[in-house]
Design a protein around this motif. Structure first.
Motif, short mmCIF file in Angstrom:
data_model
loop_
_atom_site.label_atom_id
_atom_site.label_comp_id
_atom_site.label_asym_id
_atom_site.label_seq_id
_atom_site.Cartn_x
_atom_site.Cartn_y
_atom_site.Cartn_z
N ARG A 1 -23.28 -12.43 17.26
CA ARG A 1 -23.72 -11.28 16.93
C ARG A 1 -22.61 -10.33 16.40
NH1 ARG A 1 -24.43 -7.53 20.95
NH2 ARG A 1 -22.97 -8.43 22.28
N PRO A 2 -22.96 -9.46 15.44
CA PRO A 2 -22.06 -8.89 14.47
C PRO A 2 -21.20 -7.73 15.55
CG PRO A 2 -23.92 -8.75 13.50
CD PRO A 2 -24.13 -9.58 14.81
N GLU A 3 -21.72 -7.31 16.70
CA GLU A 3 -21.45 -6.24 17.42
C GLU A 3 -20.19 -7.05 18.28
OE1 GLU A 3 -24.54 -7.25 17.20
OE2 GLU A 3 -25.84 -5.18 16.68
N PHE A 4 -20.55 -8.12 18.62
CA PHE A 4 -19.32 -8.88 19.47
C PHE A 4 -18.35 -9.24 18.57
CE2 PHE A 4 -17.89 -12.76 21.61
CZ PHE A 4 -17.28 -12.27 22.80
N LEU A 5 -18.63 -9.85 17.62
CA LEU A 5 -17.47 -9.98 16.48
C LEU A 5 -16.71 -9.09 16.03
CD1 LEU A 5 -19.38 -12.73 14.16
CD2 LEU A 5 -17.84 -13.04 15.88
N ASP A 6 -16.95 -7.58 16.35
CA ASP A 6 -16.38 -6.24 15.94
C ASP A 6 -15.42 -6.42 17.08
OD1 ASP A 6 -17.53 -5.91 13.72
OD2 ASP A 6 -18.74 -4.34 14.64
N ILE A 7 -15.94 -6.76 18.39
CA ILE A 7 -14.82 -6.55 19.35
C ILE A 7 -13.96 -7.82 19.51
CG2 ILE A 7 -14.74 -6.93 22.04
CD1 ILE A 7 -17.73 -5.67 22.21
N ALA B 1 -12.71 -13.63 16.77
CA ALA B 1 -12.58 -15.00 17.04
C ALA B 1 -13.90 -15.56 17.85
CB ALA B 1 -11.40 -15.36 18.05
N GLY B 2 -14.66 -14.39 18.18
CA GLY B 2 -16.06 -15.00 18.48
C GLY B 2 -16.15 -15.68 19.78
N LYS B 3 -15.17 -15.64 20.63
CA LYS B 3 -15.14 -16.15 21.95
C LYS B 3 -15.10 -15.53 23.21
CE LYS B 3 -12.35 -20.18 20.19
NZ LYS B 3 -11.37 -20.75 20.30
N VAL B 4 -15.56 -16.05 24.19
CA VAL B 4 -15.56 -15.45 25.54
C VAL B 4 -14.37 -16.13 26.40
CG1 VAL B 4 -17.87 -14.47 25.67
CG2 VAL B 4 -17.38 -16.86 26.45
N PRO B 5 -13.83 -15.59 27.36
CA PRO B 5 -14.13 -14.40 27.93
C PRO B 5 -13.36 -13.03 27.12
CG PRO B 5 -12.21 -15.40 29.47
CD PRO B 5 -12.99 -16.32 28.42
N VAL B 6 -14.06 -12.20 27.04
CA VAL B 6 -13.45 -10.58 26.69
C VAL B 6 -13.50 -9.85 28.01
CG1 VAL B 6 -13.49 -8.97 24.96
CG2 VAL B 6 -13.88 -11.19 24.28
N LEU B 7 -12.12 -9.10 28.43
CA LEU B 7 -12.61 -8.05 29.30
C LEU B 7 -12.31 -6.88 28.69
CD1 LEU B 7 -12.32 -7.27 32.35
CD2 LEU B 7 -9.87 -7.44 32.24
N GLU C 1 -10.14 2.65 30.44
CA GLU C 1 -9.83 3.16 29.30
C GLU C 1 -9.93 2.51 27.72
OE1 GLU C 1 -5.59 4.10 29.91
OE2 GLU C 1 -6.13 5.46 31.60
N ASN C 2 -11.07 1.60 28.14
CA ASN C 2 -11.44 0.83 26.88
C ASN C 2 -10.29 -0.15 26.38
OD1 ASN C 2 -14.25 1.60 26.59
ND2 ASN C 2 -13.59 3.37 25.75
N GLN C 3 -9.76 -0.59 27.44
CA GLN C 3 -8.41 -1.54 26.91
C GLN C 3 -9.45 -3.14 26.59
OE1 GLN C 3 -5.03 -1.13 27.49
NE2 GLN C 3 -4.82 -3.24 26.10
N VAL C 4 -9.21 -3.49 25.55
CA VAL C 4 -9.77 -4.78 25.08
C VAL C 4 -8.99 -5.92 25.37
CG1 VAL C 4 -11.17 -6.23 23.38
CG2 VAL C 4 -11.53 -3.49 23.67
N ILE C 5 -9.42 -6.93 26.20
CA ILE C 5 -8.43 -7.99 26.29
C ILE C 5 -8.96 -9.46 26.25
CG2 ILE C 5 -6.48 -9.04 27.80
CD1 ILE C 5 -5.99 -6.17 27.72
#
Lengths: 222, 222
Positions: free
Chosen positions: A38-44, A47-53, A57-61
């Motif tokens: 999904r493009p919305e997930f690839l924006d996050i 690498a297109g992989k999970v997990p993503v936390l 404060e919208n910290q993306v790990i």
């Protein structure tokens, strides 16, 4: 709200789900069908992989290794890597062994081959690959039994991230009824100790469309 | 004496060699032909992989991710992961991106395919695999250029383990003359800053039997 992107039989996501629960950190689970790219997930996560936390404060790990080090540093209350430097290296060694060696030789060759390969449009399951995975599983279970005979938990005397990593992989094998429990009583006893922890309950409730786990999968006293 | 088991074009060993040198930790290098599966080495690391670090008091640390966390904790003088928790997560994210995504899609498909595959008795190089690796390399170099345009170093304003991981992979591509430097001036400028560091000198002196690197490989002002 803290959110974890995952899919149900992803062992890396399972490890982080347990760690979040062990640290009493509330989170909502977001199912991410990574195979759809999904493009919305690839924006996050490009690498297109999970997990993503997504933390406060919208910290993306992203990347389960990075997430676990982050959670240990950001929420240091209870420590799941260890205290002494040598003990920390041993926990991380066993986590890496499960997430790299065990994943590539066992989880991927059995669980991925049997359940996810079609979803990723990578063709039909190959029985030679599964057979090779089973042979590796026995080899690695021998080593795991050897470890558990000598220690109360896989990395030492306390429950750690290494136990979560191990239980995460083995729980996906158990979901598809591929663990020869009777041959490995030490592993069964260790796994049942983990299964009883409240942090494990969420994993047991996962449902994968079209695949019904064996009855003992849910049974805490199997 | 501290000893690091490695083989010359192993990007994970290269990252640790740089980190040890940046931390001014003396060590001797022990060439380990992992493809021979020497029983003496399998006794040290049953996973059969390098790098393996034997630190003082015979402390054995394996897996490059575990070794780098260990070195940061055991020798905290100069810090190469970062100070703030978010910065540490960003360094680790980029290290994981190089060591997982970039390795599997680029280093392995080009360097391993062209130089190591025969040694591991896995057959002849496959030109389709190499072509796919080159296509991924361009995609990932675009992202790397984008990062470097925005930051002085890949993970932020200070030189970090992420730069070492990146330079480790790219140096193996450069050894076999597979980096289109002229197309990526930002990457070239960043890489030449790393190449000038004393910690990089050991890597440039590696010799792989039968493969002579291009002249610019050694040239600090290429």
């Amino acid at each position: 709200m803290r959110t974890l992107f995952h899919y149900p039989l992803c062992p890396y996501s399972r490890k982080i789900r347990m760690l979040l629960a062990e640290k009493n950190l509330e989170f909502s689970l977001q199912f991410e069908p990574v195979w759809r790219k999904r493009p919305e997930f690839l924006d996050i996560n490009p690498a297109g992989k999970v997990p993503v936390l997504i933390d406060h404060e919208n910290q993306v790990i992203m990347d389960s290794g990075v997430i676990s080090e982050y959670l240990e540093e950001a929420y240091p209350g209870q420590n799941f890597i260890g205290k002494a430097i040598a003990a920390r290296a041993e926990t991380r060694r066993i986590v890496a062994w499960f997430d790299d060696v065990f994943f590539n030789e066992v989880t991927k060759q059995i669980v991925f081959e049997k359940t996810m390969k079609r979803q990723f449009s990578l063709g039909e399951p190959n029985s030679n690959v599964i057979r090779e995975g089973i042979s590796y599983m026995h080899q690695h279970f021998d080593y795991l039994s050897w470890l558990i005979e000598r220690r109360h938990w896989v990395a030492g005397e306390t429950f750690s991230l290494a136990d979560m990593a191990g239980a995460a992989h083995i729980s996906t094998l158990d979901y598809i009824n591929h663990v020869p429990w009777e041959e490995y009583p030490e592993i069964k006893e260790w796994y049942s100790r983990i299964k009883c922890r409240p942090s494990f309950r969420g994993l047991l409730n996962d449902q994968v469309p079209g695949i019904i786990p064996p009855v003992h999968y849910w049974d805490l006293d199997f």
